[in-house]
Design an enzyme around this catalytic site. Structure first.
Site, PDB file in Angstrom:
ATOM      1  N   HIS A 159      -1.884  -5.504   1.558  1.00  0.00           N
ATOM      2  CA  HIS A 159      -3.208  -6.114   1.349  1.00  0.00           C
ATOM      3  C   HIS A 159      -3.036  -7.539   0.854  1.00  0.00           C
ATOM      4  CE1 HIS A 159      -7.276  -6.843  -0.209  1.00  0.00           C
ATOM      5  NE2 HIS A 159      -6.669  -7.365  -1.266  1.00  0.00           N
ATOM      6  N   ASN A 162      -1.887   0.043   6.999  1.00  0.00           N
ATOM      7  CA  ASN A 162      -1.335  -1.237   7.451  1.00  0.00           C
ATOM      8  C   ASN A 162      -0.479  -1.940   6.391  1.00  0.00           C
ATOM      9  OD1 ASN A 162      -3.444  -1.861   5.805  1.00  0.00           O
ATOM     10  ND2 ASN A 162      -4.676  -2.894   7.357  1.00  0.00           N
ATOM     11  N   THR A 193      -5.428  -7.063  10.775  1.00  0.00           N
ATOM     12  CA  THR A 193      -5.692  -5.774  10.124  1.00  0.00           C
ATOM     13  C   THR A 193      -5.134  -4.582  10.901  1.00  0.00           C
ATOM     14  OG1 THR A 193      -7.731  -6.751   9.243  1.00  0.00           O
ATOM     15  CG2 THR A 193      -7.552  -4.340   9.172  1.00  0.00           C
ATOM     16  N   ARG A 199       2.639  -6.509   9.161  1.00  0.00           N
ATOM     17  CA  ARG A 199       1.927  -5.400   9.801  1.00  0.00           C
ATOM     18  C   ARG A 199       2.416  -5.180  11.230  1.00  0.00           C
ATOM     19  NH1 ARG A 199      -4.053  -7.116   7.436  1.00  0.00           N
ATOM     20  NH2 ARG A 199      -4.062  -5.744   5.602  1.00  0.00           N
ATOM     21  N   GLU A 251     -10.104 -10.085  -7.528  1.00  0.00           N
ATOM     22  CA  GLU A 251      -9.161  -8.973  -7.384  1.00  0.00           C
ATOM     23  C   GLU A 251      -8.062  -9.032  -8.451  1.00  0.00           C
ATOM     24  OE1 GLU A 251      -7.851  -9.087  -3.285  1.00  0.00           O
ATOM     25  OE2 GLU A 251      -9.868  -8.623  -2.544  1.00  0.00           O
ATOM     26  N   LYS A 273       0.834  -1.202   0.000  1.00  0.00           N
ATOM     27  CA  LYS A 273       0.000   0.000   0.000  1.00  0.00           C
ATOM     28  C   LYS A 273       0.878   1.264   0.000  1.00  0.00           C
ATOM     29  CE  LYS A 273      -4.025  -2.112   2.319  1.00  0.00           C
ATOM     30  NZ  LYS A 273      -4.921  -1.963   3.509  1.00  0.00           N
ATOM     31  N   ARG A 292      -1.960 -14.122   4.259  1.00  0.00           N
ATOM     32  CA  ARG A 292      -2.650 -13.409   5.353  1.00  0.00           C
ATOM     33  C   ARG A 292      -1.936 -13.661   6.681  1.00  0.00           C
ATOM     34  NH1 ARG A 292      -7.268 -10.363   4.172  1.00  0.00           N
ATOM     35  NH2 ARG A 292      -8.017 -10.693   6.284  1.00  0.00           N
ATOM     36  N   TYR A 314     -12.769  -2.613  -2.971  1.00  0.00           N
ATOM     37  CA  TYR A 314     -13.272  -2.564  -1.596  1.00  0.00           C
ATOM     38  C   TYR A 314     -14.796  -2.474  -1.576  1.00  0.00           C
ATOM     39  CZ  TYR A 314      -8.603  -1.929   0.571  1.00  0.00           C
ATOM     40  OH  TYR A 314      -7.330  -2.107   1.038  1.00  0.00           O
TER      41      TYR A 314
HETATM   42  O1  CDP Z   1      -7.087  -5.692   4.877  1.00  0.00           O
HETATM   43  P1  CDP Z   1      -7.889  -6.666   5.711  1.00  0.00           P
HETATM   44  O2  CDP Z   1      -8.559  -7.739   4.892  1.00  0.00           O
HETATM   45  O3  CDP Z   1      -7.064  -7.221   6.843  1.00  0.00           O
HETATM   46  O4  CDP Z   1      -9.031  -5.807   6.456  1.00  0.00           O
HETATM   47  P2  CDP Z   1     -10.517  -5.410   5.998  1.00  0.00           P
HETATM   48  O5  CDP Z   1     -11.397  -5.506   7.197  1.00  0.00           O
HETATM   49  O6  CDP Z   1     -10.930  -6.142   4.760  1.00  0.00           O
HETATM   50  O7  CDP Z   1     -10.401  -3.840   5.667  1.00  0.00           O
HETATM   51  C1  CDP Z   1      -9.806  -3.414   4.466  1.00  0.00           C
HETATM   52  C2  CDP Z   1      -8.924  -2.230   4.781  1.00  0.00           C
HETATM   53  O8  CDP Z   1      -9.735  -1.126   5.209  1.00  0.00           O
HETATM   54  C3  CDP Z   1      -7.946  -2.436   5.932  1.00  0.00           C
HETATM   55  O9  CDP Z   1      -6.776  -3.118   5.543  1.00  0.00           O
HETATM   56  C4  CDP Z   1      -7.675  -1.022   6.376  1.00  0.00           C
HETATM   57  O10 CDP Z   1      -6.681  -0.388   5.579  1.00  0.00           O
HETATM   58  C5  CDP Z   1      -9.013  -0.347   6.131  1.00  0.00           C
HETATM   59  N1  CDP Z   1      -9.808  -0.216   7.370  1.00  0.00           N
HETATM   60  C6  CDP Z   1      -9.849   1.009   8.052  1.00  0.00           C
HETATM   61  O11 CDP Z   1      -9.232   1.974   7.600  1.00  0.00           O
HETATM   62  N2  CDP Z   1     -10.555   1.135   9.213  1.00  0.00           N
HETATM   63  C7  CDP Z   1     -11.238   0.094   9.709  1.00  0.00           C
HETATM   64  N3  CDP Z   1     -11.920   0.247  10.848  1.00  0.00           N
HETATM   65  C8  CDP Z   1     -11.216  -1.155   9.046  1.00  0.00           C
HETATM   66  C9  CDP Z   1     -10.479  -1.274   7.880  1.00  0.00           C
HETATM   67 MG    MG Z   2     -10.158  -7.621   3.544  1.00  0.00          MG
END
Ligand code: CDP
Ligand code: MG
Length: 137
Positions: A120, A117, A92, A103, A131, A10, A86, A50
């Protein structure tokens, strides 16, 4: 079973010059990078990537974060790579992500609303296929 997954470094990872370290971790693990490029994502692409987040309160901040500069886009390949990548990324929230994960080691929380973070990874084989076709056309 050999799988493919979408991996992103990212904008914070690129701006903080962690590209080399992250690629080294992928290769040290034994995963193959079979395609790679750099792009600055558009809002339109992020709305698709997203899709399940577009109505969340943090989504505008997430778009600002993800459009703040170029990302490294990679297709990784290996046995069970969707789950394995992952695990390498960690959870996350970078404050909670375990040391030893990308992370956990390279990320932290910042004052901005979006959770920055570093990386992705697709969360399932179906997401990975979706994707990969979004980012590589
Ligand atoms: O990336 P990951 O699959 O671990 O997390 P996600 O729940 O699918 O969320 C996608 C992305 O949204 C995260 O990696 C964060 O960068 C962002 N996010 C955020 O800014 N604030 C949150 N409360 C949850 C997610
Ligand atoms: Mg995700």
């Amino acid at each position: 079973m050999t799988e493919k997954t979408l991996m992103l470094i990212k904008p914070d990872g690129v701006q903080r010059a962690k590209v080399g370290e992250i690629i080294q971790r992928i290769e040290n693990k034994g995963y193959q990078i079979i395609n790679m490029k750099m792009v600055t994502p558009t809002r339109a692409l992020l709305d698709l990537h997203y899709a399940e987040h577009v109505d969340k309160p943090y989504y505008p901040a997430l778009v600002d974060y993800m459009t703040s500069g170029p990302v490294v886009v990679m297709i990784g390949e290996g046995t069970n790579i969707v789950a394995g990548w992952r695990t390498l990324m960690g959870e996350t929230n970078p404050t909670k992500a375990a040391p030893g994960t990308i992370r956990g080691d390279l990320g932290r929380e910042w004052p901005q609303e979006a959770m920055m973070n570093v990386v992705h990874g697709s969360d399932s084989i179906v997401s990975a296929q979706r994707e990969i076709s979004l980012w590589f056309n």
